[in-house]
Write a protein that holds these residues in place. Structure first.
Motif, PDB file in Angstrom:
ATOM      1  N   CYS A  39       0.847  -1.195   0.000  1.00 53.00           N
ATOM      2  CA  CYS A  39       0.000   0.000   0.000  1.00 53.00           C
ATOM      3  C   CYS A  39       0.880   1.243   0.000  1.00 53.00           C
ATOM      4  CB  CYS A  39      -0.909   0.010   1.216  1.00 53.00           C
ATOM      5  SG  CYS A  39      -2.005  -1.414   1.322  1.00 53.00           S
ATOM      6  N   ASP A  40       0.822   2.019  -1.072  1.00 52.70           N
ATOM      7  CA  ASP A  40       1.604   3.239  -1.197  1.00 52.70           C
ATOM      8  C   ASP A  40       0.772   4.391  -0.644  1.00 52.70           C
ATOM      9  OD1 ASP A  40       3.039   5.451  -1.889  1.00 52.70           O
ATOM     10  OD2 ASP A  40       3.321   4.905  -3.989  1.00 52.70           O
ATOM     11  N   LEU A  41       1.083   4.800   0.590  1.00 52.75           N
ATOM     12  CA  LEU A  41       0.363   5.895   1.245  1.00 52.75           C
ATOM     13  C   LEU A  41       1.179   7.182   1.244  1.00 52.75           C
ATOM     14  CD1 LEU A  41      -1.323   4.219   4.346  1.00 52.75           C
ATOM     15  CD2 LEU A  41      -2.144   4.415   2.018  1.00 52.75           C
ATOM     16  N   ASP A  42       2.202   7.246   0.405  1.00 54.26           N
ATOM     17  CA  ASP A  42       3.043   8.441   0.357  1.00 54.26           C
ATOM     18  C   ASP A  42       2.363   9.503  -0.507  1.00 54.26           C
ATOM     19  OD1 ASP A  42       4.965  10.367   0.290  1.00 54.26           O
ATOM     20  OD2 ASP A  42       6.626   9.000  -0.142  1.00 54.26           O
ATOM     21  N   VAL A  43       1.738  10.463   0.159  1.00 54.88           N
ATOM     22  CA  VAL A  43       1.085  11.561  -0.559  1.00 54.88           C
ATOM     23  C   VAL A  43       1.907  12.852  -0.433  1.00 54.88           C
ATOM     24  CG1 VAL A  43      -1.222  10.594  -0.282  1.00 54.88           C
ATOM     25  CG2 VAL A  43      -0.323  12.143   1.464  1.00 54.88           C
ATOM     26  N   VAL A  44       3.156  12.720   0.028  1.00 58.89           N
ATOM     27  CA  VAL A  44       4.016  13.891   0.234  1.00 58.89           C
ATOM     28  C   VAL A  44       5.044  14.024  -0.883  1.00 58.89           C
ATOM     29  CG1 VAL A  44       5.698  14.974   1.768  1.00 58.89           C
ATOM     30  CG2 VAL A  44       3.715  13.792   2.722  1.00 58.89           C
ATOM     31  N   ASN A  45       5.748  12.931  -1.168  1.00 57.94           N
ATOM     32  CA  ASN A  45       6.848  12.978  -2.124  1.00 57.94           C
ATOM     33  C   ASN A  45       6.379  12.534  -3.513  1.00 57.94           C
ATOM     34  OD1 ASN A  45       9.399  13.014  -3.306  1.00 57.94           O
ATOM     35  ND2 ASN A  45       9.875  10.934  -2.614  1.00 57.94           N
ATOM     36  N   ALA A  94       0.732  -7.432   4.685  1.00 59.07           N
ATOM     37  CA  ALA A  94       0.662  -6.094   4.097  1.00 59.07           C
ATOM     38  C   ALA A  94       1.883  -5.256   4.455  1.00 59.07           C
ATOM     39  CB  ALA A  94      -0.607  -5.372   4.547  1.00 59.07           C
ATOM     40  N   VAL A  95       2.345  -4.481   3.483  1.00 59.18           N
ATOM     41  CA  VAL A  95       3.433  -3.525   3.686  1.00 59.18           C
ATOM     42  C   VAL A  95       2.898  -2.154   3.321  1.00 59.18           C
ATOM     43  CG1 VAL A  95       5.777  -2.847   3.038  1.00 59.18           C
ATOM     44  CG2 VAL A  95       5.155  -5.273   3.106  1.00 59.18           C
ATOM     45  N   PHE A  96       2.975  -1.210   4.257  1.00 57.54           N
ATOM     46  CA  PHE A  96       2.502   0.145   4.032  1.00 57.54           C
ATOM     47  C   PHE A  96       3.700   1.080   3.907  1.00 57.54           C
ATOM     48  CE2 PHE A  96      -1.244  -1.869   5.466  1.00 57.54           C
ATOM     49  CZ  PHE A  96      -2.337  -1.068   5.158  1.00 57.54           C
ATOM     50  N   ASP A  97       3.837   1.712   2.746  1.00 57.09           N
ATOM     51  CA  ASP A  97       4.891   2.702   2.504  1.00 57.09           C
ATOM     52  C   ASP A  97       4.279   4.073   2.771  1.00 57.09           C
ATOM     53  OD1 ASP A  97       6.915   4.316   1.605  1.00 57.09           O
ATOM     54  OD2 ASP A  97       6.824   3.672  -0.479  1.00 57.09           O
ATOM     55  N   VAL A  98       4.670   4.674   3.909  1.00 61.46           N
ATOM     56  CA  VAL A  98       4.008   5.887   4.396  1.00 61.46           C
ATOM     57  C   VAL A  98       4.883   7.104   4.156  1.00 61.46           C
ATOM     58  CG1 VAL A  98       3.005   6.996   6.429  1.00 61.46           C
ATOM     59  CG2 VAL A  98       2.825   4.527   6.145  1.00 61.46           C
ATOM     60  N   GLY A  99       4.235   8.231   3.900  1.00 62.36           N
ATOM     61  CA  GLY A  99       4.935   9.493   3.650  1.00 62.36           C
ATOM     62  C   GLY A  99       5.986   9.789   4.702  1.00 62.36           C
ATOM     63  N   GLY A 100       7.092  10.376   4.256  1.00 65.87           N
ATOM     64  CA  GLY A 100       8.272  10.478   5.089  1.00 65.87           C
ATOM     65  C   GLY A 100       8.356  11.633   6.052  1.00 65.87           C
ATOM     66  N   ASP A 101       7.246  12.130   6.541  1.00 65.82           N
ATOM     67  CA  ASP A 101       7.284  13.152   7.578  1.00 65.82           C
ATOM     68  C   ASP A 101       5.951  13.105   8.322  1.00 65.82           C
ATOM     69  OD1 ASP A 101       5.406  14.372   5.954  1.00 65.82           O
ATOM     70  OD2 ASP A 101       6.721  15.997   5.331  1.00 65.82           O
ATOM     71  N   PRO A 102       5.808  13.851   9.424  1.00 64.89           N
ATOM     72  CA  PRO A 102       4.555  13.789  10.174  1.00 64.89           C
ATOM     73  C   PRO A 102       3.322  14.123   9.341  1.00 64.89           C
ATOM     74  CG  PRO A 102       6.253  14.767  11.526  1.00 64.89           C
ATOM     75  CD  PRO A 102       6.854  14.600  10.148  1.00 64.89           C
ATOM     76  N   ALA A 103       3.457  15.010   8.373  1.00 69.65           N
ATOM     77  CA  ALA A 103       2.314  15.320   7.504  1.00 69.65           C
ATOM     78  C   ALA A 103       1.896  14.092   6.711  1.00 69.65           C
ATOM     79  CB  ALA A 103       2.668  16.465   6.566  1.00 69.65           C
ATOM     80  N   GLY A 104       2.882  13.330   6.250  1.00 64.24           N
ATOM     81  CA  GLY A 104       2.573  12.110   5.532  1.00 64.24           C
ATOM     82  C   GLY A 104       1.985  11.057   6.448  1.00 64.24           C
ATOM     83  N   ALA A 105       2.492  10.987   7.662  1.00 65.82           N
ATOM     84  CA  ALA A 105       1.993  10.001   8.620  1.00 65.82           C
ATOM     85  C   ALA A 105       0.554  10.280   9.028  1.00 65.82           C
ATOM     86  CB  ALA A 105       2.887   9.973   9.858  1.00 65.82           C
ATOM     87  N   ARG A 106       0.116  11.510   8.844  1.00 64.22           N
ATOM     88  CA  ARG A 106      -1.272  11.859   9.187  1.00 64.22           C
ATOM     89  C   ARG A 106      -2.265  11.017   8.395  1.00 64.22           C
ATOM     90  NH1 ARG A 106      -0.845  17.009   8.506  1.00 64.22           N
ATOM     91  NH2 ARG A 106      -0.173  17.349  10.649  1.00 64.22           N
ATOM     92  N   THR A 107      -1.840  10.584   7.201  1.00 63.95           N
ATOM     93  CA  THR A 107      -2.700   9.726   6.380  1.00 63.95           C
ATOM     94  C   THR A 107      -3.095   8.464   7.144  1.00 63.95           C
ATOM     95  OG1 THR A 107      -1.521  10.490   4.411  1.00 63.95           O
ATOM     96  CG2 THR A 107      -2.870   8.516   4.166  1.00 63.95           C
ATOM     97  N   LEU A 108      -2.181   7.975   7.975  1.00 66.66           N
ATOM     98  CA  LEU A 108      -2.460   6.763   8.742  1.00 66.66           C
ATOM     99  C   LEU A 108      -3.566   6.968   9.766  1.00 66.66           C
ATOM    100  CD1 LEU A 108       1.024   5.235   9.594  1.00 66.66           C
ATOM    101  CD2 LEU A 108      -0.799   4.163   8.271  1.00 66.66           C
ATOM    102  N   GLY A 109      -3.755   8.220  10.189  1.00 69.98           N
ATOM    103  CA  GLY A 109      -4.720   8.503  11.244  1.00 69.98           C
ATOM    104  C   GLY A 109      -6.111   8.000  10.932  1.00 69.98           C
TER     105      GLY A 109
END
Length: 224
Positions: A39-45, A94-109
């Motif tokens: 799961c590509d959750l990187d919405v920052v980079n 499952a492997v979740f690739d999450v955005g590389g800063d707190p703003a990106g991690a907010r997606t996980l919320g």
């Protein structure tokens, strides 16, 4: 790898190599005959996102879940509702690739209600050669910010100290010293020491954590 929980959330600062690690991790799981979703959750980079290797991953039987807006060059932070599928379907690893800063991690919320502590690991990728994570205090500060933003707990550390294709044993050991300091200060285990495949047999055998050799799937042949 088999000791990690079913859902692996991979995060790390920009330039840490979290996407490269996520790809390699997913592929290694597939080689163990696991049913895998990445799961590509990187919405920052915009660059070096795991979704760029969707064709390769599909060839290996890995389900890729990314933006609901198709196209690698589309910069729209739209996450597909399919993300819930590998969370709720326990047949998936499952492997979740999450955005590389707190703003990106907010997606996980938004997925916090669905993620149970006994079903996920959240692993922080650390590159000691990056200014933002080159000291113990900076790494710990980053961990706290990620936890506060995502409302999830970090459960382990990944040493991925590298210089891309020029990475040497000393780079890996430099990173190991840093993540060991963080481990001693926080109680978090070192899960992996990442290295190029050519370096695997050159590393000491007494390092905490598993040696994790990788291929550079995200670096084209012409890239340094």
């Amino acid at each position: 790898m088999l000791n990690d929980k079913r859902i692996r959330i991979i995060t790390g600062h920009y330039g840490s190599g979290k996407t490269e690690f996520s790809l390699n991790y997913a592929i290694k799981l597939s080689e163990l005959n696991k049913k895998v979703a990445l799961c590509d959750l990187d919405v920052v980079n915009l660059y070096f996102r795991s979704r760029e290797k969707e064709d390769l991953l599909k060839e290996k039987g890995i389900r890729v879940i990314a933006s609901s807006m198709r196209g690698n060059a589309v910069d729209i932070p739209a996450i597909s509702s399919e993300v819930l599928a590998p969370i709720e379907d326990k047949s998936y690893d499952a492997v979740f690739d999450v955005g590389g800063d707190p703003a990106g991690a907010r997606t996980l919320g938004r997925y916090n209600p669905y993620l149970k502590e006994d079903d996920y690991d959240m692993l922080i990728v650390v590159n000691a050669n990056r200014p933002e994570t080159m000291t113990k205090d900076k790494v710990i500060e980053y961990i706290v910010r990620i936890e506060d933003t995502s409302r999830l707990k970090v459960t382990g550390l990944i040493n991925n100290t590298h210089m891309l294709k020029q990475t040497q044993v000393n780079d890996v050991l430099k990173g190991y010293e840093l993540v060991n300091e963080v481990s001693l200060a926080t109680g978090l285990d070192i899960k992996y020491n990442v290295c190029l495949e050519a370096l695997k047999t050159k590393l000491p055998t007494n390092l905490k954590g598993e040696i994790f050799p990788i291929k550079l799937y995200m670096r084209e042949e012409w890239m340094i």
